[in-house]
Enzyme design. Structure first.
Site, PDB file in Angstrom:
ATOM      1  N   HIS A 199      10.896   9.540 -10.527  1.00 50.82           N
ATOM      2  CA  HIS A 199      11.032   8.228  -9.895  1.00 50.82           C
ATOM      3  C   HIS A 199       9.917   7.956  -8.882  1.00 50.82           C
ATOM      4  O   HIS A 199       9.909   8.493  -7.776  1.00 50.82           O
ATOM      5  CB  HIS A 199      12.414   8.140  -9.213  1.00 50.82           C
ATOM      6  N   ASN A 211      17.120   4.692  -3.149  1.00 50.65           N
ATOM      7  CA  ASN A 211      17.803   3.421  -3.400  1.00 50.65           C
ATOM      8  C   ASN A 211      19.265   3.433  -2.980  1.00 50.65           C
ATOM      9  O   ASN A 211      19.849   2.385  -2.750  1.00 50.65           O
ATOM     10  CB  ASN A 211      17.655   3.020  -4.864  1.00 50.65           C
TER      11      ASN A 211
HETATM   12  P1  NAD Z   1       8.900  -4.885 -14.924  1.00 48.20           P
HETATM   13  O1  NAD Z   1       9.840  -5.995 -15.245  1.00 48.20           O
HETATM   14  O2  NAD Z   1       7.676  -5.195 -14.111  1.00 48.20           O
HETATM   15  O3  NAD Z   1       8.383  -4.146 -16.261  1.00 48.20           O
HETATM   16  C1  NAD Z   1       9.219  -3.743 -17.293  1.00 48.20           C
HETATM   17  C2  NAD Z   1       8.365  -3.652 -18.558  1.00 48.20           C
HETATM   18  O4  NAD Z   1       9.133  -3.021 -19.586  1.00 48.20           O
HETATM   19  C3  NAD Z   1       7.918  -5.029 -19.102  1.00 48.20           C
HETATM   20  O5  NAD Z   1       6.520  -5.022 -19.267  1.00 48.20           O
HETATM   21  C4  NAD Z   1       8.645  -5.119 -20.448  1.00 48.20           C
HETATM   22  O6  NAD Z   1       7.904  -5.832 -21.429  1.00 48.20           O
HETATM   23  C5  NAD Z   1       8.766  -3.633 -20.805  1.00 48.20           C
HETATM   24  N1  NAD Z   1       9.785  -3.343 -21.801  1.00 48.20           N
HETATM   25  C6  NAD Z   1      11.037  -3.852 -21.924  1.00 48.20           C
HETATM   26  N2  NAD Z   1      11.669  -3.326 -22.999  1.00 48.20           N
HETATM   27  C7  NAD Z   1      10.787  -2.445 -23.551  1.00 48.20           C
HETATM   28  C8  NAD Z   1      10.845  -1.583 -24.702  1.00 48.20           C
HETATM   29  N3  NAD Z   1      11.929  -1.540 -25.466  1.00 48.20           N
HETATM   30  N4  NAD Z   1       9.769  -0.834 -24.988  1.00 48.20           N
HETATM   31  C9  NAD Z   1       8.656  -0.884 -24.215  1.00 48.20           C
HETATM   32  N5  NAD Z   1       8.542  -1.678 -23.117  1.00 48.20           N
HETATM   33  C10 NAD Z   1       9.591  -2.445 -22.798  1.00 48.20           C
HETATM   34  O7  NAD Z   1       9.793  -3.763 -14.209  1.00 48.20           O
HETATM   35  P2  NAD Z   1       9.317  -2.577 -13.234  1.00 48.20           P
HETATM   36  O8  NAD Z   1       9.489  -3.031 -11.806  1.00 48.20           O
HETATM   37  O9  NAD Z   1       7.999  -2.048 -13.688  1.00 48.20           O
HETATM   38  O10 NAD Z   1      10.488  -1.518 -13.493  1.00 48.20           O
HETATM   39  C11 NAD Z   1      10.416  -0.585 -14.550  1.00 48.20           C
HETATM   40  C12 NAD Z   1      11.297   0.610 -14.237  1.00 48.20           C
HETATM   41  O11 NAD Z   1      10.850   1.204 -13.016  1.00 48.20           O
HETATM   42  C13 NAD Z   1      12.772   0.269 -14.028  1.00 48.20           C
HETATM   43  O12 NAD Z   1      13.556   1.307 -14.550  1.00 48.20           O
HETATM   44  C14 NAD Z   1      12.894   0.206 -12.529  1.00 48.20           C
HETATM   45  O13 NAD Z   1      14.188   0.470 -12.056  1.00 48.20           O
HETATM   46  C15 NAD Z   1      11.938   1.309 -12.117  1.00 48.20           C
HETATM   47  N6  NAD Z   1      11.423   1.221 -10.751  1.00 48.20           N
HETATM   48  C16 NAD Z   1      11.098   0.016 -10.209  1.00 48.20           C
HETATM   49  C17 NAD Z   1      10.608  -0.040  -8.913  1.00 48.20           C
HETATM   50  C18 NAD Z   1      10.227  -1.344  -8.287  1.00 48.20           C
HETATM   51  O14 NAD Z   1       9.999  -1.394  -7.083  1.00 48.20           O
HETATM   52  N7  NAD Z   1      10.112  -2.418  -9.046  1.00 48.20           N
HETATM   53  C19 NAD Z   1      10.420   1.148  -8.179  1.00 48.20           C
HETATM   54  C20 NAD Z   1      10.721   2.377  -8.788  1.00 48.20           C
HETATM   55  C21 NAD Z   1      11.232   2.402 -10.080  1.00 48.20           C
END
Ligand code: NAD
Length: 291
Positions: free
Chosen positions: A140, A190
């Site tokens: 993470h 979180n």
């Molecule tokens: P985001 O919405 O910016 O990106 C998600 C991406 O996943 C998109 O580009 C989408 O097209 C892609 N996607 C969706 N379904 C898919 C599939 N079946 N195969 C391949 N790609 C697919 O979201 P994010 O903020 O980058 O979050 C991604 C992960 O990271 C989540 O699990 C989130 O909880 C985690 N995360 C987020 C944060 C944050 O601050 N945003 C911090 C740590 C962890």
């Protein structure tokens, strides 16, 4: 086991950041998304962020070119089966993540380690749907990945020590610091951060303060670099809501109930910075509160 090739699923704000730091540290990276547009945007973001690092003297221009050349974008998920370590960083929805692992598993090398960058979903449950729960764990990262020092490492109930140590080695190679968390809803960061953000949304919902008052209070009153509403927009309101739902369902305590106003923003498609509107409107020259 020495990890050389890393597969990243999802090229959104987290996935492209992870690709950035992995390639900078010398790993070969396969970056996958379901959307060509997101792959293009992800690569453009990495280039822009690396150019900024070069401009500030934090990276040599030749190192940037070498790092960019190590990142191969692909729309074909199964190609990631050829890597040593997969980091799934797609949308925070359990069904999405499970479908990804289900599609990927038949194509994996026997030694491939599977990880998820999930902010909240049970690592044990995700792992149980694969053929290798002992080689599965939570990896993470924090947002923005190139800047934030911490990586939470989460062992599922079946994760073995060699897998944990391989991932720990990767974190060290990235020059980052690992903190180990047990596998309970939302882990450490979180579990503590999201109830604070949710409470800030309740404070707005109940009219205790305006967006500006709430963010100013927390920035100047508690020395937080960003106010909680600004931070929620930065994380993505859909991700914040998804994490609150995991806490609420997983711990069955009403203190975690998501604020109805947070739900409303997500239903409106106001997801924060990534959709240009959330608690602030980012479409003008400066962000302005939306209420
Ligand atoms: P985001 O919405 O910016 O990106 C998600 C991406 O996943 C998109 O580009 C989408 O097209 C892609 N996607 C969706 N379904 C898919 C599939 N079946 N195969 C391949 N790609 C697919 O979201 P994010 O903020 O980058 O979050 C991604 C992960 O990271 C989540 O699990 C989130 O909880 C985690 N995360 C987020 C944060 C944050 O601050 N945003 C911090 C740590 C962890």
């Amino acid at each position: 086991m020495e990890i050389q090739k890393v597969g990243i699923v999802g090229a959104g704000q987290m996935g492209n950041g992870i690709a950035h730091v992995m390639a900078s540290a010398g790993y070969e990276v396969l970056l996958n998304d379901i959307s060509q547009d997101m792959l293009d945007k992800g690569l453009a973001t990495i280039r822009g962020n690396m150019e900024r690092q070069v401009g500030r003297g934090k990276m040599a221009a030749s190192d940037m070119d070498a790092a960019m050349a190590r990142i191969s974008p692909t729309l074909t998920l199964t190609e990631l089966g050829k890597t040593d370590l997969v980091i799934e960083s797609a949308t925070e929805r359990e069904a999405v993540k499970q479908a990804i692992f289900e599609d990927l598993v038949p194509h994996l090398l026997p030694h491939t380690i599977l990880t998820s960058n999930t902010s909240s979903i049970s690592i044990t449950r995700l792992a149980s749907r694969t053929d290798r729960p002992e080689k599965f764990m939570g990896f993470h990262f924090m947002n923005p990945v190139p800047i934030m020092q911490l990586v939470e490492l989460i062992r599922g109930i079946a994760t073995d020590q060699p897998t944990y140590h391989s991932c720990l080695k990767v974190v060290e190679n990235l020059g980052k610091t690992a903190a180990s968390s047990e596998d309970f809803p939302a882990f450490i960061v979180n579990r503590i951060l999201m109830p604070m953000i949710n409470e800030a949304v309740y404070t707005l919902y109940e009219g205790v303060g305006s967006v500006t008052s709430i963010d100013t209070s927390m920035k100047l009153g508690t020395n937080h670099p960003m106010g909680p509403l600004e931070l929620a927009d930065f994380i993505g309101l859909d991700t914040c809501l998804a994490i609150m739902n995991v806490l609420h369902d997983g711990l069955a305590d009403t203190k975690y109930r998501p604020c109805p106003l947070l739900t409303k923003y997500v239903e409106a498609g106001w997801l924060g910075r990534k959709s240009e509107r959330g608690f602030y409107d980012y479409r003008g020259e400066h962000p302005v509160p939306t209420r």
